[in-house]
Design an enzyme around this catalytic site. Structure first.
Site, PDB file in Angstrom:
ATOM      1  N   ARG A 167      -2.567  -1.881  -3.507  1.00 54.89           N
ATOM      2  CA  ARG A 167      -3.802  -1.137  -3.291  1.00 54.89           C
ATOM      3  C   ARG A 167      -3.756   0.140  -4.136  1.00 54.89           C
ATOM      4  NH1 ARG A 167      -5.560   2.572   1.705  1.00 54.89           N
ATOM      5  NH2 ARG A 167      -7.635   2.992   0.944  1.00 54.89           N
ATOM      6  N   ASN A 178       0.876  -1.172   0.000  1.00 56.30           N
ATOM      7  CA  ASN A 178       0.000   0.000   0.000  1.00 56.30           C
ATOM      8  C   ASN A 178       0.915   1.223   0.000  1.00 56.30           C
ATOM      9  OD1 ASN A 178      -1.831   2.026   0.464  1.00 56.30           O
ATOM     10  ND2 ASN A 178      -2.767   1.075   2.262  1.00 56.30           N
ATOM     11  N   ARG A 233     -12.687  15.424   8.099  1.00 57.89           N
ATOM     12  CA  ARG A 233     -13.458  15.785   6.890  1.00 57.89           C
ATOM     13  C   ARG A 233     -14.898  16.111   7.261  1.00 57.89           C
ATOM     14  NH1 ARG A 233     -11.864  10.554   3.523  1.00 57.89           N
ATOM     15  NH2 ARG A 233      -9.896  10.402   4.635  1.00 57.89           N
ATOM     16  N   GLU A 246      -8.255  -5.446   4.725  1.00 58.85           N
ATOM     17  CA  GLU A 246      -8.140  -5.114   3.304  1.00 58.85           C
ATOM     18  C   GLU A 246      -6.958  -5.837   2.662  1.00 58.85           C
ATOM     19  OE1 GLU A 246      -8.583  -1.194   5.003  1.00 58.85           O
ATOM     20  OE2 GLU A 246      -9.498  -0.515   3.136  1.00 58.85           O
ATOM     21  N   HIS A 283     -13.188   2.760   0.035  1.00 59.03           N
ATOM     22  CA  HIS A 283     -13.158   1.682   1.035  1.00 59.03           C
ATOM     23  C   HIS A 283     -13.806   0.393   0.497  1.00 59.03           C
ATOM     24  CE1 HIS A 283     -13.377   4.989   4.392  1.00 59.03           C
ATOM     25  NE2 HIS A 283     -12.101   4.680   4.153  1.00 59.03           N
TER      26      HIS A 283
END
Ligand code: ADP
Length: 401
Positions: A91, A7, A241, A385, A180
């Site tokens: 990823r 990643n 956010r 993941e 996601h």
């Protein structure tokens, strides 16, 4: 087969090495501060001591070389040779409309990921650096890419389009993509396995709530709606956010405060959410501590977060005309009993009944936290993941032979 999962971020690179015969992690680690004066490599071989090494790592090719040195090191290694790695999974944040699943890396695939730089200017370029670095260090080893957006490509047009002039979609591909996806797909599959029911029969709402947070409505095993949009800014209130707001806020603030595009982007992505409302922290642990201590700003932040989360759950139950399973996952979802409790408290109209004691139990395993009478199964499922990427990588490489 041994699969290395990578990643790559702009200044960091996370890795996990899997033995796919039994899906065990042989080693994992992280390179931080790539391109800065002192980079840090943290390597954790399973069953052995963690090691940290500080050195100058200027780019991703060197970072992967250092990782491979650690993986084959006499003392800290887990492999006798790099040749044992038979495939690498990467990823990638944005797969646009092109990638509806993971893909074997070819020159065409790399060109397409580059074409999508516009949609993920911070995230897709480092992914290409990671792929190039793997190709240089492990020539001949196949690379596979897994996209955060791919799982959501099943959304219908009525769901993914914004009600704005259609020419903007035609010209710039402005639409909702979600994120996601690997996590939502993984936990929804694990939920069906855990309940021992065919996923095709289930309406599942997966709540991936970490620093970034998104919800997905998974009907019959496919994503029918998700809360993130063109970028991961849409949807839930998050650590830093804003999530959903009236778009006019942006133009209004730009005008009144004389902010540039990058300043307003930074405000909404890095200085909003829990951090802005609490004025103290973006970390849910600090927010719930403050809420328990009766601090007003943290209390407001917590209440807004929970309220917005609950509204989305209601919306997705409406989107699917029902819900059988609600799954909590990621940093907040897996660890914060109080966020789960408060959210479920006001979902009684759906027939949700939480077992407060089970909800407090901590374990790294999938578990049920609803009562036997609950009309909706509420589960906590640790996301993984990397494992999902390793599985896709194995399957695609085997199919390509
Ligand atoms: P990312 O989105 O960066 O992958 P994670 O899924 O790891 O993030 O989630 C990180 C967040 O999880 C932290 O910022 C923190 O808010 C939250 N978190 C972690 N542990 C706890 C806990 N015990 N209680 C509440 N929140 C927690």
């Amino acid at each position: 087969m041994k699969v290395l999962v990578i990643n790559a971020g702009s200044s960091s690179l996370k890795y996990q090495l899997y033995d796919m015969t039994d899906e065990t992690v042989l080693a994992k680690g992280l390179v931080e501060r790539i391109g800065m004066d002192s980079s840090i490599l943290t390597h954790k071989p399973t069953g052995k001591e963690e090691v940290t090494e500080v050195s100058e790592i200027l780019e991703h090719t060197t970072a992967i070389r250092k990782v491979l040195e650690k993986l084959t090191d006499k003392e800290h290694g887990v492999l006798s040779s790099v040749d044992e790695i038979q495939a690498v999974g990467h990823r990638v944040v944005h797969g646009g409309e092109t990638f509806k699943g993971s893909a074997l890396v070819t020159p065409e695939v790399k060109a397409e990921i580059r074409r999508l730089f516009d949609l993920a200017p911070l995230h897709n370029p480092p992914a290409i650096m990671g792929i190039n670095a793997a190709e240089v260090n492990m020539p001949g080893v196949p690379n596979v890419v897994a996209f955060d957006t791919a799982f959501h490509q099943t959304m219908e047009e009525k769901v993914y389009l914004y009600p704005i002039p259609k020419v903007l979609y035609k010209k710039h591909r402005i639409r909702r993509y979600g994120a996601h996806g690997t996590s939502h797909q993984y936990v929804s599959r694990v939920a069906a396995e855990f309940l021992n029911r065919p996923i095709e029969e289930l309406k599942i709402i997966t709540c991936h709530i970490g620093n970034g947070a998104s919800l997905t409505a998974v009907k019959g095993g496919v994503s029918v709606d998700t809360s993130m949009g063109l970028t991961p800014l849409e949807g839930l209130m998050m650590g830093t956010r804003s999530g959903d707001l009236d778009p006019t806020v942006v133009t209004f603030v730009m005008n009144k405060e004389e902010l540039s595009i990058s300043e307003v982007n930074s405000m909404l992505n890095k200085h909003s959410g829990l951090l802005a409302i609490s004025g103290s922290s973006s970390d849910m642990r600090d927010i719930t501590d403050g809420w328990e201590a009766g601090k007003p700003n943290e209390t407001l932040a917590f209440e807004m977060y929970e309220y917005r989360l609950r509204k989305y759950i209601g919306a997705y139950a409406a989107a699917m005309n029902g819900v059988d399973v609600i799954v909590f996952t990621a940093g907040v979802g897996e660890n914060s009993a109080i966020v789960r409790e408060k959210t479920c408290e006001n979902l009684s109209y759906l027939g949700v009944e939480l077992d407060k004691e089970l909800n407090k139990v901590r374990s790294g395993e999938p578990r049920r936290i609803s009562t036997p009478n609950s009309k909706v199964e509420v589960l906590v499922i640790p996301t993984n993941e990397e494992l999902m990427i390793a599985r896709d990588t194995l399957q695609i490489v085997q199919e390509s032979k």
